[in-house]
Design an enzyme around this catalytic site. Structure first.
Site, short mmCIF file in Angstrom:
data_model
loop_
_atom_site.label_atom_id
_atom_site.label_comp_id
_atom_site.label_asym_id
_atom_site.label_seq_id
_atom_site.Cartn_x
_atom_site.Cartn_y
_atom_site.Cartn_z
N ASP A 105 -7.61 -2.06 -1.94
CA ASP A 105 -7.56 -1.92 -0.49
C ASP A 105 -9.00 -2.07 0.06
O ASP A 105 -9.65 -3.07 -0.20
CB ASP A 105 -6.91 -0.58 -0.12
CG ASP A 105 -6.62 -0.40 1.34
OD1 ASP A 105 -5.63 -0.96 1.83
OD2 ASP A 105 -7.38 0.31 2.02
N TYR A 154 -1.74 -2.85 12.89
CA TYR A 154 -2.36 -1.54 12.61
C TYR A 154 -3.89 -1.56 12.73
O TYR A 154 -4.49 -0.60 13.23
CB TYR A 154 -1.94 -1.04 11.21
CG TYR A 154 -2.61 -1.71 10.04
CD1 TYR A 154 -3.52 -1.02 9.25
CD2 TYR A 154 -2.32 -3.02 9.69
CE1 TYR A 154 -4.13 -1.61 8.15
CE2 TYR A 154 -2.91 -3.63 8.61
CZ TYR A 154 -3.82 -2.93 7.84
OH TYR A 154 -4.42 -3.53 6.77
N TYR A 238 -12.49 0.39 9.59
CA TYR A 238 -11.80 -0.60 10.42
C TYR A 238 -12.57 -0.85 11.71
O TYR A 238 -12.62 -1.99 12.20
CB TYR A 238 -10.39 -0.11 10.76
CG TYR A 238 -9.49 0.04 9.57
CD1 TYR A 238 -8.75 -1.04 9.09
CD2 TYR A 238 -9.36 1.26 8.91
CE1 TYR A 238 -7.92 -0.92 7.99
CE2 TYR A 238 -8.53 1.40 7.82
CZ TYR A 238 -7.81 0.31 7.36
OH TYR A 238 -6.99 0.44 6.27
N HIS A 303 2.04 -1.07 -2.40
CA HIS A 303 0.62 -1.21 -2.12
C HIS A 303 -0.25 -0.44 -3.12
O HIS A 303 -1.29 -0.93 -3.55
CB HIS A 303 0.34 -0.73 -0.70
CG HIS A 303 -1.09 -0.89 -0.27
ND1 HIS A 303 -1.72 -2.12 -0.19
CD2 HIS A 303 -2.01 0.03 0.11
CE1 HIS A 303 -2.96 -1.95 0.21
NE2 HIS A 303 -3.17 -0.65 0.40
#
Length: 331
Positions: A105, A154, A238, A303
């Site tokens: 990730d 998202y 992010y 995931h």
């Protein structure tokens, strides 16, 4: 977990928590987690790899767990985090000029940056879930995501400081974490503006059975850490994406030049996002990463493939790194 050592290390102006196990002289494997995760995601790999003679080192990245959490998202750029890891390797790798790298990730994304910025430090990289994509010099990442997937994608929803944190709090962080780790929603991940994480959850939801690979003890560990730290540190990665785009202008068109193995679960939300399979298997990925050695799609895994299929993932990691050591290839 038994036999795993924990300590704090001063790196790049912060204090970082690391979990480690294995012989001091063993080849170092640096294991990087993603969102919303911790060193704990690698608990099975730490034990498995250390039993094979590696020295497994898994940090809580800045903003997570017991590591420091700078306040501003501008302190979570790829340069900041790679700086942390370079300093960490200087501390733990000793005389080893190069180390092995595994990332999942956001840990995979940071791994790609580490391979780009300091390839001389990496013997080989096993990437889980997120493939490398060359920088688009014409479009900032968040703008590009909005254009393709809409405002409720998202990553777009995570941009406003404080908003997602409040939504998670309303939904109950425990339920949020449980659903995220054990869910099998296919990509692209879209968060509705109203009630994105399920406010006022069913009081009986605690009785929902967890999968075999993710126990109540595991969930309790994550909840205890995120109740202490909150989610802002992880979300700041992010929020720094467009800043990363600006800072990496000199690497436009750069190719990854270390040996790479890519793994994903066939139900991974990234892998099942439209266009991703075509990129991974159709030649785009190998064009951006000319040293890509192998692509593995693990069946019946989502995931968090390293937790769902721990023995299989550990075996794939060891197989790749063993081949690199045996062949002593130079790229």
């Amino acid at each position: 977990m038994e036999g795993i050592d924990h300590r704090m290390v001063s790196v790049n102006g912060i204090t970082m928590h690391i979990a480690e196990k294995g012989p001091k002289e063993g080849p170092v494997v640096l294991l990087l987690h993603g969102f919303p995760d911790l060193w704990y995601t690698w608990r099975h790999q730490i034990c498995g790899l250390s039993s094979l003679g590696y020295r497994a080192v898994a940090p809580d990245l800045r903003g997570y767990g017991d590591s420091d959490s700078p306040e501003s998202f501008s302190e979570y750029t790829c340069l900041n985090v790679v700086g942390d890891l370079v300093a960490l390797l200087d501390s733990v790798a000793g005389d080893q000029e190069k180390v092995f790298l595994v990332g999942h990730d956001w840990g995979a994304i940071i791994g790609w940056f580490l391979c780009l910025f300091r390839p001389e430090k990496i013997k080989g990289f096993v990437c889980l879930s997120v493939p490398y994509r060359s920088r688009n010099p014409l479009v900032k990442p968040v703008q590009g995501f909005k254009a393709v997937f809409g405002d409720d994608y998202y990553i777009c929803r995570f941009q406003e400081p404080g908003k997602t944190e409040a939504e998670i709090a309303s939904a109950d962080p425990r339920i949020f974490l449980r659903n995220l780790f054990t869910g099998r929603s296919l990509g692209p991940p879209i968060l509705p503006k109203d009630n994105p994480f399920g406010e006022n959850p069913n009081p009986n939801s605690e009785n929902i059975e967890l999968p075999e690979w993710f126990s109540k003890k595991d969930l309790d560990f994550y909840v205890s850490k995120f109740e202490k730290t909150g989610f802002t540190g992880g979300l700041n990665y992010y929020r720094a994406m467009d800043l990363n785009w600006e800072l990496t202008t000199p690497w436009t068109g750069a190719k990854v030049q270390v040996p790479v193995k890519f793994m994903t679960g066939d139900f991974d939300m990234v892998y099942t996002t439209p266009g991703m399979k075509e990129y991974i298997h159709g030649g785009g990925f190998s064009a951006d990463v000319p040293t890509l050695q192998e692509i593995v799609v693990i069946e019946d895994a989502g995931h968090f493939v390293n937790q769902e299929k721990p023995q299989e993932v550990t075996a794939h990691i060891n197989d790749f790194f063993t081949k690199l050591q045996d062949n002593n290839k130079s790229f």
